[in-house]
Design a protein around this motif. Structure first.
Motif, short mmCIF file in Angstrom:
data_model
loop_
_atom_site.label_atom_id
_atom_site.label_comp_id
_atom_site.label_asym_id
_atom_site.label_seq_id
_atom_site.Cartn_x
_atom_site.Cartn_y
_atom_site.Cartn_z
N ARG A 40 0.11 9.56 42.99
CA ARG A 40 0.24 8.10 42.94
C ARG A 40 1.44 7.68 42.08
O ARG A 40 1.35 6.83 41.21
CB ARG A 40 -1.05 7.47 42.45
N LEU A 41 2.56 8.33 42.37
CA LEU A 41 3.83 8.05 41.69
C LEU A 41 4.88 7.74 42.75
O LEU A 41 4.68 8.04 43.93
CB LEU A 41 4.28 9.27 40.88
N THR A 42 6.00 7.20 42.33
CA THR A 42 7.11 7.03 43.25
C THR A 42 7.84 8.36 43.40
O THR A 42 7.73 9.24 42.54
CB THR A 42 8.11 5.97 42.74
N GLU A 43 8.56 8.50 44.49
CA GLU A 43 9.34 9.72 44.69
C GLU A 43 10.37 9.89 43.58
O GLU A 43 10.61 10.99 43.11
CB GLU A 43 10.00 9.71 46.06
N ARG A 44 10.97 8.78 43.15
CA ARG A 44 11.95 8.84 42.07
C ARG A 44 11.32 9.35 40.77
O ARG A 44 11.90 10.15 40.06
CB ARG A 44 12.61 7.49 41.83
N ALA A 45 10.10 8.90 40.48
CA ALA A 45 9.40 9.36 39.27
C ALA A 45 9.12 10.86 39.36
O ALA A 45 9.29 11.59 38.38
CB ALA A 45 8.10 8.58 39.08
N VAL A 46 8.73 11.33 40.54
CA VAL A 46 8.47 12.76 40.73
C VAL A 46 9.75 13.56 40.53
O VAL A 46 9.75 14.61 39.88
CB VAL A 46 7.83 13.04 42.11
N GLN A 47 10.86 13.07 41.08
CA GLN A 47 12.14 13.76 40.90
C GLN A 47 12.49 13.88 39.42
O GLN A 47 12.95 14.93 38.96
CB GLN A 47 13.26 13.02 41.65
N LYS A 48 12.28 12.82 38.66
CA LYS A 48 12.57 12.82 37.22
C LYS A 48 11.66 13.82 36.49
O LYS A 48 12.12 14.57 35.63
CB LYS A 48 12.38 11.40 36.66
N ILE A 49 10.39 13.83 36.84
CA ILE A 49 9.45 14.76 36.20
C ILE A 49 9.83 16.20 36.51
O ILE A 49 9.83 17.06 35.62
CB ILE A 49 8.01 14.43 36.64
N ILE A 50 10.16 16.48 37.77
CA ILE A 50 10.58 17.84 38.12
C ILE A 50 11.82 18.23 37.34
O ILE A 50 11.92 19.35 36.83
CB ILE A 50 10.79 17.96 39.65
#
Length: 117
Positions: A40-50
């Motif tokens: 339940r995150l944005t794709e941009r947030a997932v990219q940042k976390i990765i």
């Protein structure tokens, strides 16, 4: 394009970084889009976390064509001083968050199929 997930305003026990890592542990070939939907995150947030996880050595990836294959560093000690002082590792965290392979692949009605309430 899918709408951004509804924001979650209350506190939670598990961080977004842990959720993303657990999603990757469940499927080392998972797409960012699928991680975002699951967590339940944005794709941009997932990219940042990765990127955060890779920068600090908890995660790495190799690219084959259009597919990423992720590798988790299970022996890496968790970052927070409280956990690091106890020697808690990524593997110990993931053991709590990731479904066991036998449960994940079991079919309903199979004696190894467990659900939680």
């Amino acid at each position: 394009m899918d709408a951004a997930p509804a924001p979650h305003t209350a506190w939670t026990f598990v961080t977004s970084h842990a959720r993303v890592l657990a999603a990757i542990a469940d499927d080392h070939h998972v797409r960012i889009r699928d991680i975002a939907a699951r967590c339940r995150l944005t794709e941009r947030a997932v990219q940042k976390i990765i990127a955060d996880l890779e920068q600090d050595g908890y995660l790495s990836h190799t690219r084959t064509g259009r597919t990423n294959t992720y590798e988790i560093a299970p022996g890496k000690v968790l970052r927070h001083p409280a956990e690091a002082g106890m020697g808690l590792t990524v593997a110990s965290l993931l053991s709590l968050l990731v479904r066991d392979e036998t449960v994940r692949t079991a079919q309903p009605g199979d004696p190894s199929h467990h659900t939680t309430s």
